[in-house]
Design an enzyme around this catalytic site. Structure first.
Site, PDB file in Angstrom:
ATOM      1  N   SER A  17      -1.234   0.955  -0.929  1.00 14.82           N
ATOM      2  CA  SER A  17      -1.263  -0.055   0.476  1.00 14.82           C
ATOM      3  C   SER A  17       0.026  -0.878   0.016  1.00 14.82           C
ATOM      4  CB  SER A  17      -2.423  -0.786   0.310  1.00 14.82           C
ATOM      5  OG  SER A  17      -2.113  -2.186   1.227  1.00 14.82           O
ATOM      6  N   HIS A  41      -0.525   3.899   2.759  1.00 17.28           N
ATOM      7  CA  HIS A  41      -1.489   3.032   3.772  1.00 17.28           C
ATOM      8  C   HIS A  41      -0.666   1.853   4.189  1.00 17.28           C
ATOM      9  CE1 HIS A  41      -5.699   1.588   4.837  1.00 17.28           C
ATOM     10  NE2 HIS A  41      -5.187   0.516   4.364  1.00 17.28           N
ATOM     11  N   ASP A  43      -1.185  -1.706   6.266  1.00 17.00           N
ATOM     12  CA  ASP A  43      -1.937  -2.847   6.794  1.00 17.00           C
ATOM     13  C   ASP A  43      -1.282  -3.391   7.769  1.00 17.00           C
ATOM     14  OD1 ASP A  43      -4.360  -2.300   5.212  1.00 17.00           O
ATOM     15  OD2 ASP A  43      -3.445  -2.844   3.524  1.00 17.00           O
ATOM     16  N   MET A  45      -1.979  -6.421  10.372  1.00 14.34           N
ATOM     17  CA  MET A  45      -2.761  -7.668  10.622  1.00 14.34           C
ATOM     18  C   MET A  45      -2.313  -8.552  11.649  1.00 14.34           C
ATOM     19  SD  MET A  45      -3.495  -8.698   6.765  1.00 14.34           S
ATOM     20  CE  MET A  45      -4.185  -7.725   5.536  1.00 14.34           C
ATOM     21  N   HIS A  74      -3.791   1.284   9.259  1.00 19.87           N
ATOM     22  CA  HIS A  74      -5.164   0.325   9.331  1.00 19.87           C
ATOM     23  C   HIS A  74      -4.784  -0.642  10.217  1.00 19.87           C
ATOM     24  CE1 HIS A  74      -8.175  -2.100   6.966  1.00 19.87           C
ATOM     25  NE2 HIS A  74      -8.588  -1.899   8.183  1.00 19.87           N
ATOM     26  N   MET A  76      -5.784  -3.627  11.904  1.00 20.49           N
ATOM     27  CA  MET A  76      -6.707  -4.769  11.988  1.00 20.49           C
ATOM     28  C   MET A  76      -6.361  -5.899  13.048  1.00 20.49           C
ATOM     29  SD  MET A  76      -6.837  -5.320   7.678  1.00 20.49           S
ATOM     30  CE  MET A  76      -5.438  -4.321   7.325  1.00 20.49           C
ATOM     31  N   MET A 144     -14.655  -0.658   4.434  1.00 22.26           N
ATOM     32  CA  MET A 144     -14.134  -1.710   3.736  1.00 22.26           C
ATOM     33  C   MET A 144     -14.894  -1.964   2.604  1.00 22.26           C
ATOM     34  SD  MET A 144     -11.060  -2.371   5.209  1.00 22.26           S
ATOM     35  CE  MET A 144     -10.777  -3.376   4.281  1.00 22.26           C
ATOM     36  N   ASP A 182     -11.371   0.625   0.713  1.00 25.38           N
ATOM     37  CA  ASP A 182     -10.093  -0.165   1.082  1.00 25.38           C
ATOM     38  C   ASP A 182     -10.621  -1.512   0.647  1.00 25.38           C
ATOM     39  OD1 ASP A 182      -7.796  -1.446   1.576  1.00 25.38           O
ATOM     40  OD2 ASP A 182      -7.964  -0.972   3.654  1.00 25.38           O
TER      41      ASP A 182
HETATM   42  C1  DX5 Z   1      -7.332  -5.722   3.273  1.00 26.46           C
HETATM   43  C2  DX5 Z   1      -6.483  -4.702   3.353  1.00 26.46           C
HETATM   44  C3  DX5 Z   1      -6.225  -3.652   2.270  1.00 26.46           C
HETATM   45  C4  DX5 Z   1      -5.800  -4.204   1.000  1.00 26.46           C
HETATM   46  C5  DX5 Z   1      -6.066  -3.933  -0.301  1.00 26.46           C
HETATM   47  O1  DX5 Z   1      -7.385  -6.448   4.351  1.00 26.46           O
HETATM   48  O2  DX5 Z   1      -7.089  -3.738   4.632  1.00 26.46           O
HETATM   49  O3  DX5 Z   1      -5.830  -2.338   2.405  1.00 26.46           O
HETATM   50  O4  DX5 Z   1      -4.143  -4.121   1.280  1.00 26.46           O
HETATM   51  O5  DX5 Z   1      -5.616  -4.503  -1.286  1.00 26.46           O
HETATM   52  P1  DX5 Z   1      -6.032  -4.704  -3.028  1.00 26.46           P
HETATM   53  O6  DX5 Z   1      -5.953  -3.209  -3.296  1.00 26.46           O
HETATM   54  O7  DX5 Z   1      -5.144  -5.592  -3.317  1.00 26.46           O
HETATM   55  O8  DX5 Z   1      -7.415  -5.163  -2.551  1.00 26.46           O
HETATM   56 ZN    ZN Z   2      -6.161  -1.501   4.504  1.00 25.43          ZN
END
Ligand code: DX5
Ligand code: ZN
Length: 229
Positions: A17, A41, A43, A45, A74, A76, A144, A182
């Site tokens: 990620s 991956h 992320d 947000m 991903h 979010m 998750m 994740d």
């Molecule tokens: C959390 C994300 C994850 C995050 C994981 O909201 O969706 O993908 O980056 O990070 P680690 O591996 O540090 O928990």
């Molecule tokens: Zn993620």
């Protein structure tokens, strides 16, 4: 943009990620771990579905030049449907939307129509029943193992029965579905998640937070592979 093949469904995969990487050095960070990256991956947000803001399509487009790996985005986001096309155009290969935002059936068909590989995500406190009706229509189920929004949180082992339930459903019905975990995945927790039935491991801090990210990704793969036997 032609999408990159995800590889065989159900195979063990490490998906670093980039959330945990230095955003000022993203291109190099992505290149550094390339040899141990199955999927990258990404992320996303929106500051609404989760209390944090990260990156969007322009960043996906920029890092696309640095990697020929499958981009596992991903989302979010409260309104992912507004951005699916922008992510696809920027170079996303797969997009995962959260079941909690609703409108799941149409989000799945919109993503499919764009040629994206389709994922559905569930938060730690979302019951398996909520995703079960969609398992035949998606390519990836993301369970998750932390509440989304931030990297570096602790793995929630209490999600493992849900992972095991998903794996049973996939096996019993011979579904072509990847099961991804994740959040808080590291050398200690990756084997637990794999033993429960996950086959795609997302890891941010355990890779980019380490002094030698490439070696850390390799070690994670080895630990996960051993747990599969
Ligand atoms: C959390 C994300 C994850 C995050 C994981 O909201 O969706 O993908 O980056 O990070 P680690 O591996 O540090 O928990
Ligand atoms: Zn993620």
């Amino acid at each position: 943009m032609t999408s990159i093949d995800a590889g065989p469904t159900g195979a063990l995969r490490v998906a670093p990620s980039i959330l945990a990487a230095d955003f000022g050095e993203l291109g190099n960070a992505v290149r550094t771990i390339d040899a141990e990256t199955d999927w990258l991956h990404v992320d996303v947000m929106d500051g609404h579905f989760v209390p944090n803001v990260s990156i969007g399509p322009p960043v996906v487009q920029s890092i696309r030049r640095y990697s020929s790996r499958f981009f596992d985005c991903h989302l979010m986001m409260s309104e992912p449907g507004r951005y699916l096309e922008a992510f696809q155009k920027a170079g996303a290969d797969g997009c995962t939307v959260h079941v909690e935002v609703g409108g799941t059936a149409s989000l799945i068909s919109d993503a499919r129509a764009l040629g994206l590989r389709v994922g559905l995500a569930a938060n730690p406190d979302t019951a398996f029943d909520k995703v079960a009706p969609f398992l035949g229509d998606i390519d990836l189920l993301l369970l998750m193992t932390v509440f989304p929004g931030f990297g570096g949180q602790s793995f929630m082992g209490e999600v493992m029965p849900k992972v095991a339930e998903a794996r049973r459903e996939v096996d019993v019905n011979a579904l072509a579905l990847d099961i991804e975990v994740d959040g808080g995945i590291d050398l200690a927790t990756a084997p637990i998640a794999v033993a429960a039935g996950a086959n795609v491991l997302v890891a941010g801090s355990a890779i980019f937070g380490r002094p030698a990210p490439l070696e850390a990704a390799r070690a994670l793969r080895v630990a996960a592979r051993d747990a599969q036997r």
